[in-house]
Design an enzyme around this catalytic site. Structure first.
Site, PDB file in Angstrom:
ATOM      1  CG  ASP A 138      -3.445  -3.375  -1.244  1.00  0.00           C
ATOM      2  OD1 ASP A 138      -5.125  -2.918  -2.367  1.00  0.00           O
ATOM      3  OD2 ASP A 138      -4.200  -3.143  -0.404  1.00  0.00           O
ATOM      4  CB  THR A 148      -6.643  -6.857   9.438  1.00  0.00           C
ATOM      5  OG1 THR A 148      -6.639  -6.017   9.120  1.00  0.00           O
ATOM      6  CG2 THR A 148      -6.953  -7.181  11.048  1.00  0.00           C
ATOM      7  CB  VAL A 205      -4.873 -11.340   3.296  1.00  0.00           C
ATOM      8  CG1 VAL A 205      -4.954 -11.804   4.358  1.00  0.00           C
ATOM      9  CG2 VAL A 205      -6.416 -12.875   2.907  1.00  0.00           C
ATOM     10  CB  SER A 213      -0.111   0.062   1.050  1.00  0.00           C
ATOM     11  OG  SER A 213      -0.476   0.163   2.636  1.00  0.00           O
TER      12      SER A 213
END
Length: 285
Positions: free
Chosen positions: A82, A233, A231, A50
């Site tokens: 991301d 977290t 995925v 990210s």
């Protein structure tokens, strides 16, 4: 780097009806744990970073770590941005060596989302880079990206078809009831909406916010046409829980290798669990 375009990975998943993990890296241990898990199960892999993770790790470090991790691997790996927030940040990732990017203009009006996504697609495709976009808004928080539950909006199937036809994206992230981060209750996924969208667009579909979704619901989503499942977290929680466990048993520890190592192993096991749920084990070519 021995990277492949994400479109190559997802087209195979689309044709053979299985899901591939879009697994986020947060540091070196995450990267090592994710790669190891995918290699052990011979699964294709989409490594994700990210914008927040890139700021934390540093772009040069992301690229060099991924280069080291994929230098001798035998599985197909894509490096994917991301939730790219702007054309400029996406271009920076493409110049650095990412093989795939996501432009998330889902908070914008429909026509603005189309215009920005089309601009990204034209630039990325010119150099062989895949593009994911998002239509509909997924609730929760991912790094700097927050959508209140009241503002979350499911993806309209007819708009999805128009969006894909006008932008030429390689994969579409849709909103069917998932959320980023930790769920407050049991999520209810709109599988009928998913089936309708998949039938209309007949291309790879992405599910964000999959941490906390049951194995049964993930299996159902993949069976109805989800090909990429994000995925993050779940891995963060597994890593942290293992470190807490280590310190509970040996509070005198100070060598980070003694607790980060077990944390990395926990990520590997969680990766293998997700891969088996998605059905991508033994799908590497």
């Amino acid at each position: 780097m021995n990277l492949v375009p994400m479109a190559d990975i997802l087209q195979d998943a689309h044709k053979r009806t299985y899901g591939v993990g879009g697994f986020n890296i947060n540091n070196m241990e995450f990267l090592q744990g994710i790669i190891r898990g995918a290699e052990e199960l011979n699964s294709p892999l989409i490594l994700q970073a990210s914008e927040g993770a890139i700021r934390y790790i540093g772009m040069d470090y992301v690229i060099k770590m991924v280069e080291a991790a994929t230098d001798k691997t035998s599985i197909p790996v894509a490096l994917h941005l991301d939730h790219g927030s702007s054309f400029e940040s996406i271009m920076n990732c493409i110049r650095a060596g990412f093989s795939s990017v996501m432009i998330d203009a889902s908070k914008k009006e429909f026509e603005e989302n189309i215009a920005l996504t089309k601009k990204v697609v034209e630039a990325a495709h010119s150099v062989g880079v895949s593009v994911e976009a998002e239509l509909g808004t997924i609730g929760g928080t991912e790094d700097d990206h927050t959508v209140d539950e009241k503002d979350a909006m499911y993806t309209d199937p007819d708009q999805a078809l128009e969006f894909v036809e006008r932008t030429g994206v390689d994969a579409l992230a849709i909103a069917i009831g998932t959320a980023h981060g930790v769920y407050a209750g049991e999520p209810e996924l709109d599988f009928e909406r998913l089936k309708t969208i998949k039938k209309l667009i007949d291309m790879p579909v992405v599910l964000h916010g999959a941490s906390g979704i049951s194995a049964e619901d993930l299996n159902t989503a993949v069976g109805y046409g989800v090909n990429k499942v994000n995925v993050n977290t779940d891995f963060q929680q597994s890593f942290t829980a293992k470190i807490k466990e280590v310190f509970a048993e040996k509070p005198e520890l100070y060598d980070p290798r003694k607790y980060c190592g077990p944390g990395r192993d926990a990520i590997t096991e969680k990766v293998k669990e997700k891969i088996k749920m998605l059905g991508s084990n033994d799908k590497a070519w």
